[in-house]
Structures are given as structure tokens and as C-alpha cells.
Scaffold this motif. Structure first.
Motif, PDB file in Angstrom:
ATOM      1  N   ARG A   1       0.841  -1.203   0.000  1.00 16.87           N
ATOM      2  CA  ARG A   1       0.000   0.000   0.000  1.00 16.87           C
ATOM      3  C   ARG A   1       0.872   1.247   0.000  1.00 16.87           C
ATOM      4  O   ARG A   1       1.488   1.577   1.023  1.00 16.87           O
ATOM      5  CB  ARG A   1      -0.917  -0.008   1.223  1.00 16.87           C
ATOM      6  CG  ARG A   1      -2.010  -1.062   1.177  1.00 16.87           C
ATOM      7  CD  ARG A   1      -2.768  -1.113   2.472  1.00 16.87           C
ATOM      8  NE  ARG A   1      -1.954  -1.704   3.541  1.00 16.87           N
ATOM      9  CZ  ARG A   1      -2.265  -1.641   4.832  1.00 16.87           C
ATOM     10  NH1 ARG A   1      -3.331  -0.992   5.230  1.00 16.87           N
ATOM     11  NH2 ARG A   1      -1.482  -2.224   5.728  1.00 16.87           N
ATOM     12  N   PRO A   2       0.963   1.939  -1.124  1.00 11.06           N
ATOM     13  CA  PRO A   2       1.747   3.185  -1.185  1.00 11.06           C
ATOM     14  C   PRO A   2       1.207   4.208  -0.190  1.00 11.06           C
ATOM     15  O   PRO A   2       0.006   4.289   0.056  1.00 11.06           O
ATOM     16  CB  PRO A   2       1.546   3.663  -2.627  1.00 11.06           C
ATOM     17  CG  PRO A   2       1.117   2.441  -3.380  1.00 11.06           C
ATOM     18  CD  PRO A   2       0.322   1.619  -2.406  1.00 11.06           C
ATOM     19  N   GLY A   3       2.111   4.979   0.407  1.00 15.39           N
ATOM     20  CA  GLY A   3       1.690   6.039   1.314  1.00 15.39           C
ATOM     21  C   GLY A   3       1.393   5.572   2.715  1.00 15.39           C
ATOM     22  O   GLY A   3       1.082   6.385   3.591  1.00 15.39           O
ATOM     23  N   VAL A   4       1.468   4.262   2.975  1.00 12.37           N
ATOM     24  CA  VAL A   4       1.245   3.731   4.317  1.00 12.37           C
ATOM     25  C   VAL A   4       2.581   3.249   4.865  1.00 12.37           C
ATOM     26  O   VAL A   4       3.388   2.663   4.134  1.00 12.37           O
ATOM     27  CB  VAL A   4       0.228   2.569   4.292  1.00 12.37           C
ATOM     28  CG1 VAL A   4       0.069   1.958   5.684  1.00 12.37           C
ATOM     29  CG2 VAL A   4      -1.123   3.051   3.761  1.00 12.37           C
ATOM     30  N   ALA A   5       2.838   3.521   6.134  1.00 15.41           N
ATOM     31  CA  ALA A   5       4.109   3.128   6.744  1.00 15.41           C
ATOM     32  C   ALA A   5       4.390   1.652   6.506  1.00 15.41           C
ATOM     33  O   ALA A   5       3.486   0.816   6.514  1.00 15.41           O
ATOM     34  CB  ALA A   5       4.078   3.439   8.242  1.00 15.41           C
ATOM     35  N   LEU A   6       5.670   1.322   6.305  1.00 18.68           N
ATOM     36  CA  LEU A   6       6.031  -0.056   5.981  1.00 18.68           C
ATOM     37  C   LEU A   6       5.845  -1.001   7.170  1.00 18.68           C
ATOM     38  O   LEU A   6       5.428  -2.148   6.990  1.00 18.68           O
ATOM     39  CB  LEU A   6       7.493  -0.110   5.515  1.00 18.68           C
ATOM     40  CG  LEU A   6       7.852   0.679   4.252  1.00 18.68           C
ATOM     41  CD1 LEU A   6       9.313   0.433   3.899  1.00 18.68           C
ATOM     42  CD2 LEU A   6       6.946   0.313   3.086  1.00 18.68           C
ATOM     43  N   ARG A   7       6.149  -0.519   8.353  1.00 17.00           N
ATOM     44  CA  ARG A   7       6.139  -1.406   9.518  1.00 17.00           C
ATOM     45  C   ARG A   7       4.768  -2.061   9.765  1.00 17.00           C
ATOM     46  O   ARG A   7       4.702  -3.287   9.933  1.00 17.00           O
ATOM     47  CB  ARG A   7       6.609  -0.655  10.757  1.00 17.00           C
ATOM     48  CG  ARG A   7       6.913  -1.580  11.940  1.00 17.00           C
ATOM     49  CD  ARG A   7       7.411  -0.795  13.144  1.00 17.00           C
ATOM     50  NE  ARG A   7       7.846  -1.679  14.204  1.00 17.00           N
ATOM     51  CZ  ARG A   7       9.109  -2.078  14.395  1.00 17.00           C
ATOM     52  NH1 ARG A   7      10.070  -1.652  13.589  1.00 17.00           N
ATOM     53  NH2 ARG A   7       9.413  -2.889  15.378  1.00 17.00           N
ATOM     54  N   PRO A   8       3.675  -1.315   9.826  1.00 22.95           N
ATOM     55  CA  PRO A   8       2.388  -1.977  10.054  1.00 22.95           C
ATOM     56  C   PRO A   8       1.988  -2.911   8.915  1.00 22.95           C
ATOM     57  O   PRO A   8       1.303  -3.916   9.148  1.00 22.95           O
ATOM     58  CB  PRO A   8       1.397  -0.816  10.208  1.00 22.95           C
ATOM     59  CG  PRO A   8       2.078   0.358   9.604  1.00 22.95           C
ATOM     60  CD  PRO A   8       3.539   0.157   9.823  1.00 22.95           C
ATOM     61  N   GLN A   9       2.395  -2.585   7.691  1.00 20.97           N
ATOM     62  CA  GLN A   9       2.095  -3.487   6.579  1.00 20.97           C
ATOM     63  C   GLN A   9       2.803  -4.827   6.773  1.00 20.97           C
ATOM     64  O   GLN A   9       2.196  -5.902   6.654  1.00 20.97           O
ATOM     65  CB  GLN A   9       2.535  -2.865   5.257  1.00 20.97           C
ATOM     66  CG  GLN A   9       1.750  -1.631   4.832  1.00 20.97           C
ATOM     67  CD  GLN A   9       2.092  -1.230   3.409  1.00 20.97           C
ATOM     68  OE1 GLN A   9       1.924  -2.007   2.471  1.00 20.97           O
ATOM     69  NE2 GLN A   9       2.566   0.002   3.238  1.00 20.97           N
ATOM     70  N   LEU A  10       4.092  -4.752   7.087  1.00 21.12           N
ATOM     71  CA  LEU A  10       4.860  -5.975   7.299  1.00 21.12           C
ATOM     72  C   LEU A  10       4.386  -6.721   8.545  1.00 21.12           C
ATOM     73  O   LEU A  10       4.337  -7.949   8.560  1.00 21.12           O
ATOM     74  CB  LEU A  10       6.341  -5.631   7.445  1.00 21.12           C
ATOM     75  CG  LEU A  10       7.185  -5.617   6.169  1.00 21.12           C
ATOM     76  CD1 LEU A  10       8.602  -5.159   6.491  1.00 21.12           C
ATOM     77  CD2 LEU A  10       7.209  -6.982   5.504  1.00 21.12           C
ATOM     78  N   ARG A  11       4.055  -5.981   9.590  1.00 21.13           N
ATOM     79  CA  ARG A  11       3.624  -6.622  10.832  1.00 21.13           C
ATOM     80  C   ARG A  11       2.408  -7.515  10.581  1.00 21.13           C
ATOM     81  O   ARG A  11       2.324  -8.635  11.111  1.00 21.13           O
ATOM     82  CB  ARG A  11       3.294  -5.576  11.893  1.00 21.13           C
ATOM     83  CG  ARG A  11       2.897  -6.213  13.226  1.00 21.13           C
ATOM     84  CD  ARG A  11       2.436  -5.181  14.242  1.00 21.13           C
ATOM     85  NE  ARG A  11       3.541  -4.324  14.673  1.00 21.13           N
ATOM     86  CZ  ARG A  11       3.590  -3.011  14.473  1.00 21.13           C
ATOM     87  NH1 ARG A  11       2.614  -2.397  13.802  1.00 21.13           N
ATOM     88  NH2 ARG A  11       4.607  -2.305  14.916  1.00 21.13           N
ATOM     89  N   ALA A  12       1.452  -7.036   9.800  1.00 21.13           N
ATOM     90  CA  ALA A  12       0.248  -7.825   9.527  1.00 21.13           C
ATOM     91  C   ALA A  12       0.601  -9.143   8.835  1.00 21.13           C
ATOM     92  O   ALA A  12       0.038 -10.196   9.148  1.00 21.13           O
ATOM     93  CB  ALA A  12      -0.724  -7.021   8.664  1.00 21.13           C
ATOM     94  N   MET A  13       1.558  -9.085   7.894  1.00 22.53           N
ATOM     95  CA  MET A  13       1.955 -10.306   7.198  1.00 22.53           C
ATOM     96  C   MET A  13       2.711 -11.255   8.117  1.00 22.53           C
ATOM     97  O   MET A  13       2.536 -12.472   8.064  1.00 22.53           O
ATOM     98  CB  MET A  13       2.784  -9.956   5.969  1.00 22.53           C
ATOM     99  CG  MET A  13       1.967  -9.321   4.846  1.00 22.53           C
ATOM    100  SD  MET A  13       2.906  -9.133   3.314  1.00 22.53           S
ATOM    101  CE  MET A  13       4.036  -7.807   3.755  1.00 22.53           C
TER     102      MET A  13
END
Length: 211
Positions: free
Chosen positions: A78-90
């Protein structure tokens, strides 16, 4: 025709469930297609119609239980969204898979079955790796967006998997250690994020908005 298809699907599922129980109880070498057929209450011919060999059947089970990483809505970059929460969910989704008792039991069976057959191990490993593409695709998208350093996405994804499996998979499979507590799982995930993003994230840009 629809009823026939449903019956076929039910038989296939019964075969897989019976095979899971047989492999778990007796190991790969001892388990036979006859025993699986008897446990599933179908004919041996029916088993072979669905799975040409015991190896194919076990590979199907591994794909379901060992590498069960579904394509969740939040697995897409998701562009524009911090990387950490994106990775954390995965990583949280991955941790659920690694903590699955069926996955761990079958991983032990697989480990024992491949010790004396390197060829079999290579076939299964290739099949399993096909199901762990989520991180690679996410990394490639983040790189295209200029937010992660240039590196082979598959290499970086394997590093991420290794950071989790070193604590939440291999000790349980090889030494029968207990599944990590929820608190310990969170600790492992956050530490993996620190290491991965600390090395690969490009920070000389305007910070992304929080999730």
C-alpha cells in the motif's frame, strides 16, 4: 453433474484428512495408500484417482498445512502507508501458520522422510517455496516505490522467513520445544521488523503516513 462434483470433492477431502492422521500417527515410510484408503473409507483406486503417489499426497498436505499463507487483503503493498504496520500484519499471519500444531507435526514427519531421500526433499522444497511468494511480491512493490533498497526480493523474503523460523519453527520441529507464547511471538515479530527495516528501508524520504 453438480452432485457428482460435490461427492468427488468430499472424497478428496476425506483422503487428505485421513492421510494427515496416518502420517502423523505412523510417519511417511510406514503409511501406505491402503491404510489411507481404509481410514478415508474409500477405495484404493479412488485415492490414486486423486493423488498418483504417496509423495504427491504428502506434498498436497504440506501445501495446505505447512505453508498456509493466504492472500489476505492487507498482503498487497500500500503506497503512502508506513512499511512497519504493513509488514507486521503479514508476519502475524505467518506466525499463525508456524504455530499451527498440524503444521509442526507434519513438518516433523517431512523432516524424517527426507533425511534418506535428498531428491524427495528437493521436490517438496520447490513445491513449498511456490507458496511463500507473498513477501517477495510485497518487497518488489516497495522497491518499485523507492522505499526499500535494491536487493533480490526472494533473498530478502527468505531472510524475513528465517528471522521467524529460527524461534517459532525449527526449535519446535527439531527439539519439540513448546509453541511460543503470544507475548514471545510479538517480541520475535517486532525484533524481525527492527532488523529487516533497519537494513533495507530507505529513510531519506518524507515519512509515510501511519496505518
Amino acid at each position: 453433474m453438480t452432485t457428482s462434483l460435490r461427492l468427488t470433492d468430499r472424497k478428496r477431502e476425506a483422503i487428505v484428512l485421513a492421510a494427515i492422521a496416518e502420517f502423523g500417527d505412523n510417519g511417511f515410510e510406514v503409511t501406505s495408500m491402503d491404510r489411507i484408503a481404509a481410514r478415508a473409507e474409500v477405495s484404493k483406486r479412488t485415492v490414486y484417482n486423486h493423488f498418483p503417489s504417496k509423495e504427491e499426497l504428502f506434498a498436497e498436505i504440506l501445501q495446505r498445512l505447512w505453508c498456509r499463507i493466504s492472500e489476505l487483503p492487507d498482503s498487497a503493498y500500500r503506497p503512502g502507508v508506513a512499511l512497519r504496520p504493513q509488514l507486521r500484519a503479514m508476519l502475524q499471519n505467518k506466525m499463525l501458520t508456524l504455530s499451527d500444531s498440524n503444521c509442526l507435526d507434519l513438518a516433523r514427519v517431512a523432516l524424517g522422510a527426507t533425511i534418506h531421500s535428498p531428491e524427495r526433499a528437493q521436490v517438496w522444497l520447490a513445491r513449498l517455496n511456490e507458496r511463500e511468494e507473498t513477501f517477495s511480491l510485497w518487497i518488489r512493490a516497495a522497491q518499485a516505490d523507492g522505499r526499500l533498497k535494491a536487493v533480490d526480493p526472494a533473498f530478502a523474503a527468505n531472510q524475513m522467513h528465517a528471522l521467524l523460523k529460527a524461534f517459532a519453527f525449527w526449535p519446535q520441529v527439531t527439539f519439540n520445544e513448546p509453541v511460543l507464547s503470544a507475548e514471545k511471538q510479538r517480541e520475535v515479530i517486532e525484533s524481525a521488523l527492527d532488523l529487516f527495516l533497519g537494513w533495507y528501508e530507505i529513510t531519506d524520504k518524507t515519512p509515510a503516513s501511519p496505518a
